[in-house]
Scaffold this motif. Structure first.
Motif, short mmCIF file in Angstrom:
data_model
loop_
_atom_site.label_atom_id
_atom_site.label_comp_id
_atom_site.label_asym_id
_atom_site.label_seq_id
_atom_site.Cartn_x
_atom_site.Cartn_y
_atom_site.Cartn_z
N ASP A 98 1.52 -5.27 5.80
CA ASP A 98 2.34 -4.54 4.85
C ASP A 98 2.00 -3.08 4.94
OD1 ASP A 98 3.69 -3.48 2.72
OD2 ASP A 98 2.31 -4.26 1.22
N THR B 114 1.38 -0.05 3.87
CA THR B 114 1.18 0.14 2.44
C THR B 114 1.85 1.35 1.86
OG1 THR B 114 -1.03 -0.56 2.98
CG2 THR B 114 -0.62 0.06 0.69
N SER C 274 -6.10 -1.78 4.11
CA SER C 274 -5.75 -2.61 2.95
C SER C 274 -6.52 -3.92 2.97
CB SER C 274 -4.24 -2.89 2.95
OG SER C 274 -3.53 -1.68 2.90
N ASP D 108 -6.15 3.36 -1.60
CA ASP D 108 -5.76 2.80 -0.31
C ASP D 108 -4.54 3.58 0.19
OD1 ASP D 108 -5.30 1.18 1.88
OD2 ASP D 108 -4.25 -0.36 0.71
N THR D 109 -4.72 4.36 1.24
CA THR D 109 -3.63 5.22 1.71
C THR D 109 -2.78 4.50 2.75
OG1 THR D 109 -4.92 6.19 3.52
CG2 THR D 109 -5.05 7.28 1.37
MG MG Z 1 -2.47 -0.55 4.27
#
Ligand code: MG
Ligand code: GTP
Length: 166
Positions: free
Chosen positions: A33, A35, A17, A57-58
């Motif tokens: 965080d 994600t 991220s 973004d996984t």
């Molecule tokens: Mg992330």
């Protein structure tokens, strides 16, 4: 529809991220965080062409079946490990095999060793990264999302160009 669909993969906490946000906003996020996955659309002028990239973004902890959908969706992959996290490096080779299996081809990817600002904690050498990239026939970058990250756009654009070439 997008000119390229890029999926960012790697173990939890390696900085996926942070890399995406650095690329899109040139800012660094300190907060951790875990994600929820999210697709970003990035519109830019690249090589004099108006270009639309979609970047997924996984969530690193998610190895569920629905990750397969993400893999199928994408045309190229950014495989991230952290240079201070040996396990995250070892996970990449397995991940690449999995991608090839799902896509039934040798997928296009870029290998990224992130967190190079944490030199004193290094557990993966630059040579090891380069060797793995050679085995996977892909480009290799060492980056720091926290330290300026001047080369981060280039790794996204490099993958985009590879996708367009195929
Ligand atoms: Mg992330
Ligand atoms: P998941 O979404 O849980 O899979 O993690 P992630 O891969 O997206 O990691 P994230 O970007 O959330 O970063 C995890 C932690 O590492 C955060 O506290 C970031 O601030 C930090 N971090 C990310 N990149 C770097 C870097 O280049 N250097 C340093 N020192 N810290 C980083």
């Amino acid at each position: 529809s997008a000119d390229s669909k890029i999926c960012v993969l790697g173990n939890p906490g390696v900085g996926k991220s942070a890399l995406v946000v650095r690329f899109l906003t040139n800012r660094f996020i300190w907060e951790y965080d875990p994600t929820l996955e999210r697709v970003y659309r990035h519109q830019t002028l690249l090589d004099e062409e108006p270009t639309l990239m979609e970047i997924l973004d996984t969530a690193g902890y998610d190895d569920s079946i629905h990750q397969e959908g993400n893999i199928r969706w994408a045309e190229g992959y950014i495989l991230v490990y952290a240079i201070n996290d040996r396990l995250s490096f070892e996970a990449v080779a397995t991940l690449k095999q999995h991608l090839d299996q799902v896509k039934k081809t040798s997928v296009q990817c870029v290998l990224v060793g992130n967190k190079v600002d944490l030199l004193h904690e290094r557990r993966v050498t630059t040579d090891e990264g380069e060797l793995l990239a050679q085995e996977m026939a892909c480009a290799f970058f060492e980056t720091s999302a926290s330290d300026g990250g001047e080369d981060i756009p280039e790794l996204f654009y490099e993958l985009h160009r590879d996708i367009k070439r195929r």
